[in-house]
Enzyme design. Structure first.
Site, mmCIF file in Angstrom:
data_model
loop_
_atom_site.group_PDB
_atom_site.id
_atom_site.type_symbol
_atom_site.label_atom_id
_atom_site.label_comp_id
_atom_site.label_asym_id
_atom_site.label_seq_id
_atom_site.Cartn_x
_atom_site.Cartn_y
_atom_site.Cartn_z
ATOM 1 N N TYR A 96 -2.470 -1.193 10.423
ATOM 2 C CA TYR A 96 -2.608 -1.272 8.782
ATOM 3 C C TYR A 96 -1.167 -0.624 8.481
ATOM 4 C CZ TYR A 96 -4.080 -1.060 4.044
ATOM 5 O OH TYR A 96 -4.033 -1.330 2.810
ATOM 6 N N SER A 139 1.020 -1.339 0.067
ATOM 7 C CA SER A 139 -0.037 -0.060 -0.006
ATOM 8 C C SER A 139 1.070 1.248 -0.018
ATOM 9 C CB SER A 139 -0.884 -0.015 1.315
ATOM 10 O OG SER A 139 -1.562 1.169 1.452
HETATM 11 P P1 NAD Z 1 -11.296 -6.181 -0.425
HETATM 12 O O1 NAD Z 1 -11.612 -5.889 1.110
HETATM 13 O O2 NAD Z 1 -12.124 -6.146 -1.410
HETATM 14 O O3 NAD Z 1 -10.301 -7.574 -0.377
HETATM 15 C C1 NAD Z 1 -9.860 -8.008 0.795
HETATM 16 C C2 NAD Z 1 -9.644 -9.513 0.424
HETATM 17 O O4 NAD Z 1 -8.701 -10.250 1.703
HETATM 18 C C3 NAD Z 1 -10.965 -10.133 0.741
HETATM 19 O O5 NAD Z 1 -11.110 -11.010 -0.376
HETATM 20 C C4 NAD Z 1 -11.004 -10.951 2.107
HETATM 21 O O6 NAD Z 1 -11.640 -11.995 1.890
HETATM 22 C C5 NAD Z 1 -9.561 -11.005 1.909
HETATM 23 N N1 NAD Z 1 -9.196 -11.631 3.478
HETATM 24 C C6 NAD Z 1 -9.218 -10.769 4.364
HETATM 25 N N2 NAD Z 1 -8.762 -11.810 5.425
HETATM 26 C C7 NAD Z 1 -8.542 -12.868 4.851
HETATM 27 C C8 NAD Z 1 -8.072 -14.032 5.535
HETATM 28 N N3 NAD Z 1 -7.700 -14.139 6.888
HETATM 29 N N4 NAD Z 1 -7.388 -14.967 4.877
HETATM 30 C C9 NAD Z 1 -7.822 -14.947 3.314
HETATM 31 N N5 NAD Z 1 -8.154 -13.920 2.826
HETATM 32 C C10 NAD Z 1 -8.582 -12.726 3.590
HETATM 33 O O7 NAD Z 1 -10.058 -5.016 -0.184
HETATM 34 P P2 NAD Z 1 -9.018 -4.885 -1.436
HETATM 35 O O8 NAD Z 1 -8.919 -3.119 -1.649
HETATM 36 O O9 NAD Z 1 -9.198 -5.528 -2.636
HETATM 37 O O10 NAD Z 1 -7.741 -5.008 -0.688
HETATM 38 C C11 NAD Z 1 -6.895 -5.985 -1.159
HETATM 39 C C12 NAD Z 1 -5.368 -5.675 -0.904
HETATM 40 O O11 NAD Z 1 -4.986 -4.399 -1.607
HETATM 41 C C13 NAD Z 1 -5.363 -5.801 0.601
HETATM 42 O O12 NAD Z 1 -3.944 -6.202 1.001
HETATM 43 C C14 NAD Z 1 -5.214 -3.931 0.898
HETATM 44 O O13 NAD Z 1 -4.559 -3.716 1.972
HETATM 45 C C15 NAD Z 1 -4.512 -3.699 -0.341
HETATM 46 N N6 NAD Z 1 -4.751 -2.241 -0.757
HETATM 47 C C16 NAD Z 1 -5.833 -1.794 -1.186
HETATM 48 C C17 NAD Z 1 -6.196 -0.412 -1.416
HETATM 49 C C18 NAD Z 1 -7.143 0.185 -1.872
HETATM 50 O O14 NAD Z 1 -7.479 1.242 -2.159
HETATM 51 N N7 NAD Z 1 -8.323 -0.638 -2.251
HETATM 52 C C19 NAD Z 1 -4.941 0.510 -1.353
HETATM 53 C C20 NAD Z 1 -3.734 -0.110 -1.009
HETATM 54 C C21 NAD Z 1 -3.665 -1.525 -0.602
#
Ligand code: NAD
Length: 266
Positions: free
Chosen positions: A164, A151
């Site tokens: 986080y 991130s």
């Molecule tokens: P999201 O909530 O849609 O996806 C997160 C996924 O992680 C979900 O499918 C959830 O089921 C899974 N998950 C959570 N706990 C888990 C576990 N214990 N075992 C297996 N799977 C698990 O959110 P997203 O935005 O798609 O996030 C995906 C990644 O991207 C994350 O690591 C998040 O920190 C990172 N990220 C997202 C953003 C953003 O703006 N959306 C920005 C920076 C980083």
């Protein structure tokens, strides 16, 4: 269509929503067979697998809690049983449990660290063991590729989200250290640092015009990111096009890390 990942097997954790779905779809479109990990709800993962197969690709859904070593082992065993091995592993699962620093519970600190950081450690470790077990294949110049979903908060401090931000800062150094250790075996480990991507995790930041306008003040490029932006980056990092890219974080953030607050003389 050009298929840079033809013949390769990919596993994407947390792929039943958001960025994971975008990455799994992009890898499949690029020719990879894709294992779609989900945590607790199989249905969205199964629907994604069906959508990929309907387009002529190959995918299946596999459950596991990434913070549980036995479940990680079972997930990799299922992928190897189905496809023979794995070449590309995207450690993407993550969550937020936000609270003011003095109000944050130890339980919520632990849940975020165990999922975001320990989960990626366990996933990457098992991936390297599998790459070493099966040896070189003629589908890629590398023995294997690992992409850690980080991130912008691996470098931007984030008040109210200490668990986080600490997990993502940890991912940066973990990724680089693993990359240094396994590069001699031709395993490439890299990270992607998304900025604000439109997914369920940050719905609170973009679901009204007022919140969206505020968010856009942080993004010089003037738009929120979409999961396809991350999917394209993942395909490149997984392919031989990036064969000399080792231990690097690719920021895909519309310029969020460019200190936009200084754009107008600070
Ligand atoms: P999201 O909530 O849609 O996806 C997160 C996924 O992680 C979900 O499918 C959830 O089921 C899974 N998950 C959570 N706990 C888990 C576990 N214990 N075992 C297996 N799977 C698990 O959110 P997203 O935005 O798609 O996030 C995906 C990644 O991207 C994350 O690591 C998040 O920190 C990172 N990220 C997202 C953003 C953003 O703006 N959306 C920005 C920076 C980083």
């Amino acid at each position: 269509m050009h298929k840079p990942l033809a013949g390769q097997i990919a596993l994407v954790t947390g792929a039943s929503s958001g960025i994971g779905t975008g990455v799994a779809t992009a890898l499949a479109d690029a020719g990879a067979y894709v294992a779609i990990n989900y945590h607790s709800h199989a249905e969205p993962a199964e629907q994604l697998a069906a959508a990929i197969t309907a387009k002529g690709g190959e995918a299946f859904a596999v459950g596991a809690d990434v913070s549980d070593e036995a479940q990680i082992d079972a997930m990799f065993d299922a992928v190897v049983k189905r496809y023979g091995t794995v070449d590309i592993v995207v450690a993407n699962s993550g969550l937020q449990k936000d609270a003011k620093f003095t109000a944050l519970t130890l339980a919520d600190w632990n849940t975020v660290i165990e999922t975001n950081l320990t989960g990626q450690f366990l996933t990457a470790q098992r991936a390297v063991r599998e790459f070493e077990r099966r040896g070189m294949r003629d589908v890629s110049k590398a023995l294997g590729k690992i992409i850690c979903m980080s991130s912008v908060h691996e470098v931007i401090p984030w008040a109210g989200h200490v668990n986080y931000a600490a997990s993502k800062g940890g991912i940066q150094m973990m990724m680089k250290t693993i990359a240094q250790e396994v590069a001699p075996q031709r395993v490439r480990v890299n990270g992607i640092a998304p900025g604000a991507i439109r997914t369920p995790i940050n719905k609170d930041a973009w679901d009204t015009q007022e919140k969206l306008d505020k968010l856009l003040t942080l993004i010089p490029y003037g738009r929120v990111g979409e999961v396809e932006d991350i999917g394209r980056a993942a395909v490149w990092l997984a392919s031989d096009e990036s064969d000399y890219v080792v231990g690097t974080t690719l920021f895909v953030d519309g310029g969020m890390t460019l200190y936009p607050g200084f754009a107008d003389n600070g």
